[in-house]
Design a protein around this motif. Structure first.
Motif, PDB file in Angstrom:
ATOM      1  N   UNK A  49     -14.949  25.436 -25.717  1.00 18.82           N
ATOM      2  CA  UNK A  49     -14.444  26.495 -24.836  1.00 18.82           C
ATOM      3  C   UNK A  49     -12.941  26.557 -25.038  1.00 18.82           C
ATOM      4  N   UNK A  50     -12.439  27.760 -25.239  1.00 24.14           N
ATOM      5  CA  UNK A  50     -10.995  27.939 -25.415  1.00 24.14           C
ATOM      6  C   UNK A  50     -10.600  29.287 -24.830  1.00 24.14           C
ATOM      7  N   UNK A  51      -9.365  29.408 -24.329  1.00 25.36           N
ATOM      8  CA  UNK A  51      -8.945  30.675 -23.722  1.00 25.36           C
ATOM      9  C   UNK A  51      -8.735  31.795 -24.741  1.00 25.36           C
ATOM     10  N   UNK A  52      -8.460  31.431 -26.009  1.00 26.09           N
ATOM     11  CA  UNK A  52      -8.207  32.455 -27.023  1.00 26.09           C
ATOM     12  C   UNK A  52      -8.355  31.853 -28.413  1.00 26.09           C
TER      13      UNK A  52
ATOM     14  N   UNK B 185     -19.778  36.186 -29.014  1.00 28.90           N
ATOM     15  CA  UNK B 185     -19.554  37.406 -28.236  1.00 28.90           C
ATOM     16  C   UNK B 185     -19.438  37.041 -26.764  1.00 28.90           C
ATOM     17  N   UNK B 186     -18.605  37.752 -26.043  1.00 27.33           N
ATOM     18  CA  UNK B 186     -18.503  37.590 -24.598  1.00 27.33           C
ATOM     19  C   UNK B 186     -17.692  36.379 -24.193  1.00 27.33           C
TER      20      UNK B 186
ATOM     21  N   UNK C 281     -16.469  30.944 -25.953  1.00 28.89           N
ATOM     22  CA  UNK C 281     -17.041  29.897 -26.788  1.00 28.89           C
ATOM     23  C   UNK C 281     -16.670  30.178 -28.233  1.00 28.89           C
ATOM     24  N   UNK C 282     -16.320  29.127 -28.955  1.00 28.48           N
ATOM     25  CA  UNK C 282     -16.014  29.225 -30.379  1.00 28.48           C
ATOM     26  C   UNK C 282     -16.854  28.198 -31.127  1.00 28.48           C
TER      27      UNK C 282
END
Length: 121
Positions: free
Chosen positions: A88-91, A116-117, A6-7
């Motif tokens: 939501x993003x992979x990186x 975090x996480x 999560x970002x």
């Protein structure tokens, strides 16, 4: 999207200055709607929303076993959190890509910060 994180995309709102004209605000809101739909279509949407001005805030502080309640704002500054979007993003690179799109939609600075996480699927 496996191993997603999560970002937080924070919209940085200036305290001073002239708000956009009504027709400009209409265009910005249409751009935000399109950005949010793109997030949903990509499966990256979690949540987004604007915030009221800092003067509407109520700050809670612990004072021993009591709670002290103070009308906002918490701090005086030249900028404040005007809205947020959780994606939501992979990186980080992918999150920065969403941040760039948010920047173009809002015309305001965007801070991208990871939680975090990993995201729970």
């Amino acid at each position: 999207m496996t191993n997603a994180r999560y970002y937080l995309l924070s919209v940085v709102q200036p305290t001073e200055g002239t708000p956009p004209a009504p027709d400009e605000m209409t265009r910005i809101m249409a751009n935000l709607d399109a950005f949010h739909q793109e997030l949903k279509d990509a499966g990256a949407w979690v949540f987004a929303g604007g915030l009221a001005a800092p003067g509407t805030a109520t700050v809670l502080r612990a004072k021993g076993s009591d709670v002290l309640t103070t009308d906002g704002p918490y701090i005086e500054s030249k900028e404040y959190l005007g809205g947020l979007c959780i994606v939501k993003a992979p990186d980080l690179d992918a999150a920065l890509g969403w941040g760039r799109k948010a920047l173009h939609a809002t015309t305001l600075p965007i801070e991208v910060r990871p939680f975090y996480g990993e995201a729970e699927e």
